[in-house]
Design a protein around this motif. Structure first.
Motif, PDB file in Angstrom:
ATOM      1  N   ALA A 120      57.116 116.721  50.583  1.00 40.28           N
ATOM      2  CA  ALA A 120      57.601 118.090  50.405  1.00 40.28           C
ATOM      3  C   ALA A 120      58.412 118.112  49.119  1.00 40.28           C
ATOM      4  O   ALA A 120      59.194 117.193  48.863  1.00 40.28           O
ATOM      5  CB  ALA A 120      58.465 118.516  51.589  1.00 40.28           C
ATOM      6  N   ARG A 132      63.733 113.079  63.816  1.00 38.89           N
ATOM      7  CA  ARG A 132      62.692 113.449  62.858  1.00 38.89           C
ATOM      8  C   ARG A 132      63.298 114.188  61.674  1.00 38.89           C
ATOM      9  O   ARG A 132      64.127 115.077  61.862  1.00 38.89           O
ATOM     10  CB  ARG A 132      61.685 114.353  63.549  1.00 38.89           C
ATOM     11  N   GLU A 134      63.559 116.878  58.984  1.00 36.77           N
ATOM     12  CA  GLU A 134      63.051 118.217  58.680  1.00 36.77           C
ATOM     13  C   GLU A 134      63.661 118.657  57.359  1.00 36.77           C
ATOM     14  O   GLU A 134      64.870 118.572  57.178  1.00 36.77           O
ATOM     15  CB  GLU A 134      63.459 119.217  59.780  1.00 36.77           C
ATOM     16  N   ARG A 137      62.503 124.245  52.205  1.00 37.04           N
ATOM     17  CA  ARG A 137      62.229 124.452  50.779  1.00 37.04           C
ATOM     18  C   ARG A 137      61.809 125.894  50.543  1.00 37.04           C
ATOM     19  O   ARG A 137      61.171 126.514  51.396  1.00 37.04           O
ATOM     20  CB  ARG A 137      61.135 123.480  50.316  1.00 37.04           C
ATOM     21  N   GLU A 146      60.337 127.553  53.948  1.00 35.04           N
ATOM     22  CA  GLU A 146      59.639 126.883  55.033  1.00 35.04           C
ATOM     23  C   GLU A 146      60.373 125.602  55.395  1.00 35.04           C
ATOM     24  O   GLU A 146      61.031 124.991  54.564  1.00 35.04           O
ATOM     25  CB  GLU A 146      58.182 126.576  54.642  1.00 35.04           C
ATOM     26  N   THR A 147      60.282 125.255  56.675  1.00 34.83           N
ATOM     27  CA  THR A 147      60.836 123.993  57.152  1.00 34.83           C
ATOM     28  C   THR A 147      59.668 123.150  57.623  1.00 34.83           C
ATOM     29  O   THR A 147      58.836 123.628  58.401  1.00 34.83           O
ATOM     30  CB  THR A 147      61.830 124.244  58.294  1.00 34.83           C
ATOM     31  N   VAL A 148      59.591 121.923  57.112  1.00 34.28           N
ATOM     32  CA  VAL A 148      58.474 121.066  57.480  1.00 34.28           C
ATOM     33  C   VAL A 148      58.979 119.733  58.001  1.00 34.28           C
ATOM     34  O   VAL A 148      60.070 119.285  57.662  1.00 34.28           O
ATOM     35  CB  VAL A 148      57.499 120.832  56.294  1.00 34.28           C
ATOM     36  N   SER A 149      58.166 119.118  58.863  1.00 38.09           N
ATOM     37  CA  SER A 149      58.427 117.748  59.292  1.00 38.09           C
ATOM     38  C   SER A 149      57.214 116.923  58.889  1.00 38.09           C
ATOM     39  O   SER A 149      56.210 117.476  58.420  1.00 38.09           O
ATOM     40  CB  SER A 149      58.649 117.700  60.804  1.00 38.09           C
ATOM     41  N   PHE A 150      57.305 115.632  59.083  1.00 32.34           N
ATOM     42  CA  PHE A 150      56.262 114.741  58.567  1.00 32.34           C
ATOM     43  C   PHE A 150      55.623 113.939  59.683  1.00 32.34           C
ATOM     44  O   PHE A 150      56.260 113.621  60.667  1.00 32.34           O
ATOM     45  CB  PHE A 150      56.871 113.812  57.518  1.00 32.34           C
ATOM     46  N   ARG A 151      54.347 113.615  59.493  1.00 35.23           N
ATOM     47  CA  ARG A 151      53.637 112.839  60.513  1.00 35.23           C
ATOM     48  C   ARG A 151      53.494 111.382  60.114  1.00 35.23           C
ATOM     49  O   ARG A 151      52.797 110.621  60.774  1.00 35.23           O
ATOM     50  CB  ARG A 151      52.252 113.433  60.718  1.00 35.23           C
TER      51      ARG A 151
END
Ligand SMILES: Cc1cc2nc3c(=O)[nH]c(=O)nc-3n(C[C@H](O)[C@H](O)[C@H](O)COP(=O)(O)OP(=O)(O)OC[C@H]3O[C@@H](n4cnc5c(N)ncnc54)[C@H](O)[C@@H]3O)c2cc1C
Lengths: 329, 267
Positions: A120, A132, A134, A137, A146-151
């Motif tokens: 990100a 996790r 988060e 950005r 947007e708020t993103v998490s990662f796999r």
């Protein structure tokens, strides 16, 4: 937040010292490490850089990986990639943190693809939720976030300037500085830098200024910027600009504030003849106080401004200069 | 010289913030009335760079590739009207829920399939996600050098010469072909499409491809292949209340403003 968080900060340097954004990333990484019993790693690449490595330790890195080689300077993605990836593989960090600068934005995506990690860019907030990461950005030209998490176990994040508190320097603090030999095979560098031009007048002081006077389409031409320059001198500040003003050649591109320009967060941001488009605000919303001067009372800039003046800047700016200069006399 | 330009359809980035809305539950932008779909402006500039290279070299084959919905046809047709030779539209439900990683995979696979490509051009970032990941990702997957933030691109004796923007200046970088270049706004104005070309483009067929056509498996693309999860999408809160200063003359307004800023200890 439960598991110990290990982070790797990739340090960009300028004139032999890490840039201020590196301290902001170290501040964030240090906080994570302290809260979870984790660790902060930093890597610095280039020619020499002993002082930079020591400074990174003094600002909170537990371990500094110093990779010194003339082939790593000046920066080129092709040259840096093998070493940054090697350090990242050895450290196995939850987050590889890279400054969101022209250099960092050039480097980060390639690191992510080589490590097969989620990525990100231009993150302005970050937190750990149930173990996790988060990150938040801006997107849609600053009109949304947007708020993103990662796999993936490792995430690559580029961090926007002026969004996190910098780690303080603690002269007595010593981390481990380890000299790591470069793994670079010179033959893998496909690009070659023929030359570079630094635009000295372009606004080198813009990002560190306490006061920024920024002009936009309302300045009507280069003369308007001459006037802003005088106002900036009277206020002891630096001149910034919107993209419209830079694209039209009214001032150098290095003065552009915004999504595709610089990020500033001064005590006072005086927006003169700037409409307040999301893409511009993305570079200055974190300013302490925004003041707007605009002929259009409905201009979006007033939604961000603490004080607004609905006036023609070509009359108001000379009046401001007069007030300031008479105060100084 | 064979050039591929990657183009993305996005909601008009110039839409006023007062009209722009997101559906937080759907984590998507609301298609409010009047919100047009456009080509990302940096991608249009990438097309312009391809056309300038063709002008410089005398000839070049220019292909457009887009991953998106059927509606992206309009954007691609516009690129054809500007002078591109052909276009590939990648549409497949399998692409849904993807991220920059899966997009780069699909575009790289398409470029491989086209074959013999010397130069790939993308925008420096798409003006909706504002992320700037896909371009370099394609280069990594294809194993070619990438040069980012181009303000000028030329070919000199078989090598690429790129002037790239550094914020406080620029640098000239040389790279062998094949290569990928991401294009920045400093390349300047894009040419308008001619009426004749627009008419011709309207009749030109597009090649439509799916994940299977690209020999990509379900795990490579879409939500299954993504490396990140979109948790939330929101309009940032803004709680600043503006105090409009009053005054009869510029002089009075100027005095009031300086007074206010001094009182608030800002000056
Ligand atoms: C992908 C993308 C990235 C972008 N990146 C950036 C970026 O990094 N930085 C950036 O700035 N923009 C960026 N933009 C452009 C942005 O969307 C706006 O177009 C731009 O910021 C507008 O600049 P402006 O407000 O100066 O000009 P205009 O939109 O022309 O507005 C001029 C303003 O001046 C006012 N005015 C006119 N005359 C006077 C007067 N005499 N006195 C006082 N006020 C007056 C008008 O009321 C108006 O509000 C980007 C756009 C895109 C799509």
């Amino acid at each position: 937040m439960s598991n110990p968080v290990r982070a790797l900060v990739v340090a960009e340097t300028s004139d032999g010292q890490p840039i201020p954004l590196v301290w902001e990333m170290l501040g964030l990484a240090r906080r994570w490490a302290d809260e979870t019993g984790g660790a902060v790693h930093a890597c610095v690449l280039g020619d020499g850089l002993d002082a930079a490595a020591v400074a990174l330790a003094a600002r909170g890195a537990d371990r500094v990986h110093r990779i010194a080689s003339p082939s790593l300077s000046p920066y080129q993605a092709d040259a840096w990639l093998p070493d940054v990836c090697a350090v990242a593989r050895a450290v196995g960090p939850a987050a590889v943190m890279i400054g969101h600068t022209p250099q960092g934005a050039d480097l980060a995506p390639r690191i992510a693809f080589r490590l097969d990690a989620g990525i990100a860019t231009a993150c302005n907030r970050a937190s750990w939720t149930a173990g996790r990461l988060e990150v938040t950005r801006p997107c849609y030209g600053g009109k949304a976030e947007e708020t993103v998490s990662f796999r993936t176990a490792t995430a690559v994040v580029t961090v926007k300037a002026k969004c996190f508190a910098p780690a303080p320097a603690q002269a007595a603090r010593h981390g481990d500085v380890v000299a790591v030999p470069t793994v670079l095979d010179a033959a893998s560098v496909r690009t070659r830098v023929r030359g570079s031009r630094r635009d000295a007048s372009a606004g080198a002081n813009l990002e560190s200024a306490n006061i920024v006077v920024a002009g936009g389409g309302g300045m009507k031409g280069p003369d308007g910027f001459g006037m802003l320059e005088r106002l900036a001198v009277a206020l002891g500040g630096a001149v910034g600009a919107s993209r419209v003003a830079c694209d039209l050649g009214w001032c150098p591109p290095g003065r552009q504030v915004g999504l595709s320009g610089k990020t500033v967060a001064p005590e006072l941001y005086l927006a003169v003849g700037i409409s307040g488009a999301g893409q511009h605000m993305a570079g200055c919303v974190n300013s302490k106080t925004i003041v707007a001067i605009n002929t259009d009372a409905a201009a979006p800039i007033f939604r961000y401004a603490r004080y607004g003046v609905v006036a023609d800047c070509h009359a108001l700016v000379p009046a401001l200069i007069e007030v300031l200069e008479s105060k100084a006399r | 010289m064979k050039i591929v330009v990657c183009v993305k359809e996005i909601p008009d980035p110039d839409i006023a913030a007062s009209v722009f809305q997101v559906d937080e539950a759907a984590r998507a932008v609301v298609p409010v009335p009047g919100l047009r779909s456009v080509a990302s402006p940096f991608d249009e500039q990438a097309i312009e760079v391809a056309l300038r290279l063709r002008d410089q070299l005398g000839s070049a084959a220019i292909s457009l590739v887009t991953l998106g919905d059927e509606t992206a046809k309009a954007i691609v047709k516009n690129g054809l009207a500007l002078g591109a030779d052909d276009a590939y539209l990648l549409v497949d439900e399998a692409f849904d829920g993807g991220d920059a990683t899966t997009t780069a995979r699909a575009l790289a696979a398409a470029i491989r399939k086209i074959g013999g490509v010397d130069l790939v051009l993308t925008g420096r970032q798409a003006a909706d996600d504002d992320a700037g990941i896909v371009g370099c990702g394609i280069a990594e997957i294809l194993g070619v050098p990438a040069v980012t933030f181009a303000m000028d691109v030329a070919v000199d004796g078989g090598a690429l010469v790129v002037e790239r923007s550094l914020g406080d200046g620029s640098e000239t970088v040389e790279a062998p072909l094949p290569a990928l270049v991401t294009v920045s706004h400093e390349v300047g104005k894009v040419r308008p499409a001619s009426l004749r070309e627009t008419m011709k483009a309207a009749r030109q067929p597009l090649t439509v491809g799916t994940a299977a056509d690209l020999e990509l498996t379900a795990g490579d693309v879409g939500a299954a292949g993504a490396r990140r999860t979109l948790e939330r999408l929101a309009v940032p809160k803004n709680d600043v209340r503006c105090e409009f200063l009053a005054g009869e003359s510029p002089e009075a307004l100027a005095a009031t403003l300086i007074e206010r800023l001094s009182a608030a200890r800002i000056l």
